[in-house]
Scaffold this active site. Sequence first.
Site, short mmCIF file in Angstrom:
data_model
loop_
_atom_site.label_atom_id
_atom_site.label_comp_id
_atom_site.label_asym_id
_atom_site.label_seq_id
_atom_site.Cartn_x
_atom_site.Cartn_y
_atom_site.Cartn_z
N ASP A 28 0.85 -1.19 0.00
CA ASP A 28 0.00 0.00 0.00
C ASP A 28 0.89 1.25 0.00
O ASP A 28 1.86 1.33 0.75
CB ASP A 28 -0.90 -0.01 1.25
N ASN A 84 -13.00 -2.98 2.57
CA ASN A 84 -14.03 -1.95 2.53
C ASN A 84 -14.86 -2.05 1.25
O ASN A 84 -14.31 -2.25 0.17
CB ASN A 84 -13.38 -0.56 2.59
N HIS A 90 -15.79 3.50 3.66
CA HIS A 90 -14.40 3.97 3.53
C HIS A 90 -13.64 3.37 2.36
O HIS A 90 -12.41 3.34 2.37
CB HIS A 90 -13.62 3.75 4.84
N GLN A 91 -14.37 2.90 1.34
CA GLN A 91 -13.67 2.42 0.15
C GLN A 91 -13.33 3.62 -0.73
O GLN A 91 -14.21 4.38 -1.13
CB GLN A 91 -14.53 1.43 -0.64
N HIS A 97 -10.47 -5.03 -2.99
CA HIS A 97 -9.12 -5.28 -2.46
C HIS A 97 -9.20 -5.61 -0.98
O HIS A 97 -10.09 -5.15 -0.27
CB HIS A 97 -8.20 -4.08 -2.68
N HIS A 99 -6.95 -5.46 2.50
CA HIS A 99 -5.76 -4.94 3.18
C HIS A 99 -5.27 -6.01 4.15
O HIS A 99 -6.07 -6.56 4.91
CB HIS A 99 -6.10 -3.72 4.03
P1 DGP Z 1 -9.66 1.72 0.55
O1 DGP Z 1 -9.98 2.88 1.43
O2 DGP Z 1 -10.02 0.39 1.22
O3 DGP Z 1 -10.28 1.83 -0.84
O4 DGP Z 1 -8.09 1.71 0.40
C1 DGP Z 1 -7.41 2.05 -0.77
C2 DGP Z 1 -5.94 1.92 -0.47
O5 DGP Z 1 -5.25 1.99 -1.71
C3 DGP Z 1 -5.35 3.02 0.42
O6 DGP Z 1 -4.84 2.42 1.60
C4 DGP Z 1 -4.24 3.63 -0.39
C5 DGP Z 1 -4.00 2.62 -1.50
N1 DGP Z 1 -3.65 3.20 -2.77
C6 DGP Z 1 -4.31 4.16 -3.45
N2 DGP Z 1 -3.69 4.45 -4.59
C7 DGP Z 1 -2.60 3.64 -4.65
C8 DGP Z 1 -1.57 3.47 -5.60
O7 DGP Z 1 -1.50 4.12 -6.65
N3 DGP Z 1 -0.62 2.53 -5.32
C9 DGP Z 1 -0.64 1.79 -4.18
N4 DGP Z 1 0.31 0.90 -4.00
N5 DGP Z 1 -1.62 1.92 -3.26
C10 DGP Z 1 -2.58 2.84 -3.49
#
Ligand code: DGP
Length: 134
Positions: A28, A84, A90-91, A97, A99
């Site tokens: 992340d 999420n 909070h998505q 995906h 975490h």
């Molecule tokens: P959510 O809130 O569950 O949709 O989490 C999305 C997650 O995705 C957040 O923790 C940050 C991560 N994220 C967003 N954009 C990018 C990206 O371009 N690259 C990576 N590696 N992670 C990302």
Amino acid sequence: MTIFSAILDGKIPCHRVYEDDHVLAFLDVSPLSRGHTLVIPKERVATMGELSDDAAAAIGRVLPRLCRALVRATGCTDYNLLQNNGEAAHQAVMHVHIHIIPKYLDADGLGLQWNVGTLDEPEALAGTIAKAIE
Ligand code: DGP
């Protein structure tokens, strides 16, 4: 088109930790703790409920292995899995995906506010949910 589609298409980079025909896992970009990893299906749907059985099975098959690897690699003993679905939940990225968030003893990691209630007519509720399963 989401940022995760761009990652799957190789249009933007990621720090990959695992890949097979159906699943990609990468760090992340905004980690809650060291080793915070995202696991995504290659199937491009927004929420868990939209995921096909095959894509879900592919994710489920690899998740325990990824969790074990994270424990081994980071030295964390505890970790949270967070998934999420929808903006109110909070998505932020509309590609399903999961975490995996290491929890360290110094309290880095996922913070939770767990507002418990009481069960209201649980038999009727459980029955209604059971009947709704396809
Ligand atoms: P959510 O809130 O569950 O949709 O989490 C999305 C997650 O995705 C957040 O923790 C940050 C991560 N994220 C967003 N954009 C990018 C990206 O371009 N690259 C990576 N590696 N992670 C990302």
